[in-house]
Design a protein around this motif. Sequence first.
Motif, mmCIF file in Angstrom:
data_model
loop_
_atom_site.group_PDB
_atom_site.id
_atom_site.type_symbol
_atom_site.label_atom_id
_atom_site.label_comp_id
_atom_site.label_asym_id
_atom_site.label_seq_id
_atom_site.Cartn_x
_atom_site.Cartn_y
_atom_site.Cartn_z
ATOM 1 N N GLN A 32 7.048 -5.496 -12.708
ATOM 2 C CA GLN A 32 7.369 -4.744 -11.588
ATOM 3 C C GLN A 32 7.062 -3.264 -11.949
ATOM 4 N N ALA A 33 7.582 -2.927 -13.326
ATOM 5 C CA ALA A 33 7.453 -1.730 -13.863
ATOM 6 C C ALA A 33 5.818 -1.151 -14.005
ATOM 7 N N ALA A 34 5.104 -2.151 -14.477
ATOM 8 C CA ALA A 34 3.578 -1.909 -14.675
ATOM 9 C C ALA A 34 2.966 -1.619 -13.174
ATOM 10 N N ALA A 83 4.591 -0.591 -10.586
ATOM 11 C CA ALA A 83 5.136 0.868 -10.259
ATOM 12 C C ALA A 83 4.041 2.010 -10.773
ATOM 13 N N THR A 84 3.806 1.831 -12.163
ATOM 14 C CA THR A 84 2.906 2.693 -12.612
ATOM 15 C C THR A 84 1.614 2.905 -11.970
ATOM 16 N N LEU A 85 1.096 1.743 -11.421
ATOM 17 C CA LEU A 85 -0.413 1.419 -10.956
ATOM 18 C C LEU A 85 -0.299 2.101 -9.527
ATOM 19 N N GLU A 129 1.529 4.762 -8.659
ATOM 20 C CA GLU A 129 1.315 6.028 -8.926
ATOM 21 C C GLU A 129 -0.129 6.482 -9.053
ATOM 22 N N VAL A 130 -0.784 5.787 -10.008
ATOM 23 C CA VAL A 130 -2.368 5.916 -10.177
ATOM 24 C C VAL A 130 -2.744 5.651 -8.786
ATOM 25 N N ARG A 180 -2.246 8.873 -6.757
ATOM 26 C CA ARG A 180 -2.843 10.065 -7.306
ATOM 27 C C ARG A 180 -4.550 10.082 -7.118
#
Length: 247
Positions: free
Chosen positions: A226-228, A230-232, A234-235, A238
């Motif tokens: 899930q954390a990964a 969430a980072t994706l 954001e990418v 962007r």
Amino acid sequence: MSAAATLRALHHGPRLPLVLPGPWDAAAARVFADAGFPALATPSAGIAASLGHEDGRTPPAEMFAAIARIVRAVDVPVTADVEAGYGLSAKELVGRLLDAGAAGCNLEDTDHATGALRDAEEQAAWLAEVRAEAGDALVINARIDTYLHGVEGERETAETVRRGLLYAAAGADCVYPILAPPALLSALATAIGRPVNALAVPGGPTPEELGALGAARITFGGGLQQAAMATLAEVAERLRGERPAEG
């Protein structure tokens, strides 16, 4: 030393708690292994999400195939979360785990057909069958879902200990009272007499803090996947913001 023997020994030191990141695919497994973790623990929820399924709805064939890909990708022991065993016999479950190359398994005492806790004696008898089929070839982590479901009269801790003792007698190497209050981890480990697995969650105690509170083994459920994601996300946002305006 076999992968299972190595994994079993890691539960008793010299470095505790044993922190087991949860890879959801082969690429994630390589990242964690390359970072120096001595063993990994697949998360059923993370694998389900990576395959496009809801948690608890992954077809067994897809789950075991995913476990096999993760095992092949790394040179460290991998223990696999196989939920409540998918209704398989002990013989078939152990066979599929060993065919996939798993060194251990996580087995929970929730009955997925009813969504309630399984009878403790029946669960213990099934775990004993799994142990008899596996011998020493699998490290069995018996998940206890009393705190997840709650029990009548709010006697979760007493029922957790009762189930833990039954599962230990059936051959479980460690127990996993998921969502147990961290302050109770040491008492549970002492009462049950097995290493205790604790779940690390965002905003909760760190793995090191859980170890100091009595956990010998730390896992993350689907949290790392899930954390990964969430980072994706954001990418992705962007990248979307960098696109030239249309029209």
